[in-house]
Design a protein around this motif. Structure first.
Motif, PDB file in Angstrom:
ATOM      1  N   GLY A 101       0.771  -1.236   0.000  1.00 44.22           N
ATOM      2  CA  GLY A 101       0.000   0.000   0.000  1.00 44.22           C
ATOM      3  C   GLY A 101       0.795   1.275   0.000  1.00 44.22           C
ATOM      4  O   GLY A 101       0.231   2.358   0.172  1.00 44.22           O
ATOM      5  N   GLN A 102       2.113   1.198  -0.233  1.00 45.93           N
ATOM      6  CA  GLN A 102       2.900   2.427  -0.162  1.00 45.93           C
ATOM      7  C   GLN A 102       4.174   2.340  -1.005  1.00 45.93           C
ATOM      8  O   GLN A 102       4.832   1.303  -1.066  1.00 45.93           O
ATOM      9  CB  GLN A 102       3.279   2.730   1.282  1.00 45.93           C
ATOM     10  N   LEU A 103       4.501   3.461  -1.644  1.00 44.85           N
ATOM     11  CA  LEU A 103       5.778   3.658  -2.321  1.00 44.85           C
ATOM     12  C   LEU A 103       6.494   4.812  -1.643  1.00 44.85           C
ATOM     13  O   LEU A 103       5.861   5.738  -1.141  1.00 44.85           O
ATOM     14  CB  LEU A 103       5.570   3.986  -3.796  1.00 44.85           C
ATOM     15  N   SER A 104       7.820   4.775  -1.642  1.00 44.54           N
ATOM     16  CA  SER A 104       8.601   5.840  -1.011  1.00 44.54           C
ATOM     17  C   SER A 104       9.765   6.217  -1.911  1.00 44.54           C
ATOM     18  O   SER A 104      10.363   5.346  -2.561  1.00 44.54           O
ATOM     19  CB  SER A 104       9.141   5.391   0.352  1.00 44.54           C
ATOM     20  N   VAL A 105      10.077   7.507  -1.943  1.00 48.54           N
ATOM     21  CA  VAL A 105      11.218   8.002  -2.700  1.00 48.54           C
ATOM     22  C   VAL A 105      12.017   8.936  -1.798  1.00 48.54           C
ATOM     23  O   VAL A 105      11.450   9.812  -1.136  1.00 48.54           O
ATOM     24  CB  VAL A 105      10.782   8.755  -3.972  1.00 48.54           C
ATOM     25  N   LYS A 106      13.315   8.742  -1.770  1.00 45.82           N
ATOM     26  CA  LYS A 106      14.196   9.642  -1.009  1.00 45.82           C
ATOM     27  C   LYS A 106      15.257  10.174  -1.957  1.00 45.82           C
ATOM     28  O   LYS A 106      15.911   9.402  -2.675  1.00 45.82           O
ATOM     29  CB  LYS A 106      14.869   8.914   0.155  1.00 45.82           C
ATOM     30  N   TYR A 107      15.433  11.489  -1.951  1.00 50.71           N
ATOM     31  CA  TYR A 107      16.439  12.142  -2.774  1.00 50.71           C
ATOM     32  C   TYR A 107      17.471  12.782  -1.851  1.00 50.71           C
ATOM     33  O   TYR A 107      17.122  13.596  -0.984  1.00 50.71           O
ATOM     34  CB  TYR A 107      15.788  13.197  -3.663  1.00 50.71           C
ATOM     35  N   ASP A 108      18.730  12.387  -2.028  1.00 51.04           N
ATOM     36  CA  ASP A 108      19.805  12.852  -1.151  1.00 51.04           C
ATOM     37  C   ASP A 108      19.426  12.594   0.309  1.00 51.04           C
ATOM     38  O   ASP A 108      18.955  11.517   0.642  1.00 51.04           O
ATOM     39  CB  ASP A 108      20.113  14.327  -1.411  1.00 51.04           C
ATOM     40  N   ASN A 109      19.591  13.603   1.159  1.00 50.18           N
ATOM     41  CA  ASN A 109      19.324  13.393   2.581  1.00 50.18           C
ATOM     42  C   ASN A 109      18.042  14.093   3.037  1.00 50.18           C
ATOM     43  O   ASN A 109      17.858  14.345   4.224  1.00 50.18           O
ATOM     44  CB  ASN A 109      20.508  13.892   3.416  1.00 50.18           C
ATOM     45  N   THR A 110      17.171  14.408   2.073  1.00 47.70           N
ATOM     46  CA  THR A 110      15.877  14.973   2.444  1.00 47.70           C
ATOM     47  C   THR A 110      14.994  13.859   3.003  1.00 47.70           C
ATOM     48  O   THR A 110      15.259  12.674   2.807  1.00 47.70           O
ATOM     49  CB  THR A 110      15.192  15.617   1.231  1.00 47.70           C
ATOM     50  N   ALA A 111      13.925  14.253   3.684  1.00 45.75           N
ATOM     51  CA  ALA A 111      13.025  13.259   4.272  1.00 45.75           C
ATOM     52  C   ALA A 111      12.370  12.414   3.184  1.00 45.75           C
ATOM     53  O   ALA A 111      12.091  12.895   2.081  1.00 45.75           O
ATOM     54  CB  ALA A 111      11.954  13.958   5.106  1.00 45.75           C
ATOM     55  N   VAL A 112      12.141  11.163   3.493  1.00 45.32           N
ATOM     56  CA  VAL A 112      11.473  10.264   2.563  1.00 45.32           C
ATOM     57  C   VAL A 112      10.091  10.811   2.225  1.00 45.32           C
ATOM     58  O   VAL A 112       9.359  11.298   3.093  1.00 45.32           O
ATOM     59  CB  VAL A 112      11.341   8.849   3.178  1.00 45.32           C
ATOM     60  N   LYS A 113       9.728  10.748   0.939  1.00 44.01           N
ATOM     61  CA  LYS A 113       8.379  11.121   0.526  1.00 44.01           C
ATOM     62  C   LYS A 113       7.581   9.848   0.286  1.00 44.01           C
ATOM     63  O   LYS A 113       7.972   9.006  -0.532  1.00 44.01           O
ATOM     64  CB  LYS A 113       8.411  11.977  -0.739  1.00 44.01           C
ATOM     65  N   ASN A 114       6.483   9.700   1.016  1.00 38.85           N
ATOM     66  CA  ASN A 114       5.650   8.499   0.914  1.00 38.85           C
ATOM     67  C   ASN A 114       4.452   8.764   0.012  1.00 38.85           C
ATOM     68  O   ASN A 114       3.796   9.803   0.112  1.00 38.85           O
ATOM     69  CB  ASN A 114       5.166   8.075   2.302  1.00 38.85           C
ATOM     70  N   TYR A 115       4.165   7.795  -0.852  1.00 42.67           N
ATOM     71  CA  TYR A 115       3.022   7.883  -1.758  1.00 42.67           C
ATOM     72  C   TYR A 115       2.078   6.719  -1.461  1.00 42.67           C
ATOM     73  O   TYR A 115       2.384   5.567  -1.811  1.00 42.67           O
ATOM     74  CB  TYR A 115       3.483   7.803  -3.216  1.00 42.67           C
TER      75      TYR A 115
END
Length: 251
Positions: A184-198
């Motif tokens: 039920g979830q995808l996550s993307v993290k770019y560099d050291n920013t907080a993970v973005k959950n979809y």
């Protein structure tokens, strides 16, 4: 007797040093596939499946430069796309994470379409990560990162867009991208920013991507370098991904 003891201790210390300096990824106990390019070949360093490429597209031998540690592979124009066996190396029936680092060589071109990083490229179920296809005359460093699902029987065509925080100031510098999936979830993290959950209305499964291989890198369009491509057989936490980022970028 004392001499033998000293030699034994020296050998033991040498073994520990070798183990500590070996090019292993962080959290290696959860790794199902890993290619560092450090030996200037296109064979994986760690693989639960076949470590050799299924196919090599573009520059067959690969062009390598100094990477985050060891070597990195040139992709894009005059570069290399490598396809590896899907079986055992990548499993969507359980939660997982794909992590890699890239550095653009974007100033070598004036315009061009997408920057393809990784994916399962298939007409019967596609998933992939790329810098957006448009606008062609805008540097890829100013475009969004797209996580794409296409041509699936169960998963509808969908693009999940992630803003890149570095922008022009981060052009042609090393960056980390992490893509994770769980029920039920995808996550993307770019560099050291907080993970973005979809949140998504589906659970990814192996049946959604029946192709026999997955691609790493590209042999066309904008030039860039890829390094430390790793597949984990569990979803890494935000703090674990930050640890990976700091391990490579700040070392």
């Amino acid at each position: 007797m004392k001499k033998i003891f000293i030699i034994t201790v020296m050998l033991f210390c040498g073994m520990i040093y070798a183990a500590e300096t070996a090019p292993m990824p962080k959290f290696e106990d959860a790794v199902s596939f890993y290619i560092s390019f450090d030996d200037a070949t296109l064979n994986a360093d760690i693989s639960l499946g076949n470590e050799k490429p299924v196919s090599i597209i573009g520059n067959k031998k690969g062009t390598f430069i100094t990477g985050l540690r060891g070597k990195a592979l040139l992709c894009g124009d005059k570069g290399t796309k490598v396809r590896f066996a899907h079986k055992k190396n990548l499993n969507f029936d359980k939660s997982g994470t794909v992590v890699f680092f890239y550095k653009g060589a974007f100033k070598n071109m004036q315009s061009g379409p997408r920057v393809f990083f990784w994916g399962i490229e298939s007409n019967i179920g596609y998933v992939g990560l790329q810098l957006a296809n448009d606008p062609h005359k805008v540097c890829p460093c100013k475009r969004d990162l797209h996580t794409m699902f296409l041509r699936g029987k169960r998963i509808k065509d969908k693009i999940y867009s992630t803003k890149l925080t570095a922008g022009e100031a981060g052009c042609e510098k090393w960056h980390m991208i992490a893509f994770s999936w769980a029920p039920g979830q995808l996550s993307v993290k770019y560099d050291n920013t907080a993970v973005k959950n979809y949140p998504v209305p589906f659970d990814i499964a192996e049946a959604d991507f029946p192709a026999n291989d997955f691609s790493v890198g590209s042999d066309i369009h904008w030039q860039y370098y890829i390094d430390e491509f790793t597949v984990y057989n569990r979803r890494l936490s935000d703090s674990e991904l930050s640890e990976i980022y700091n391990h490579y970028i700040k070392q």
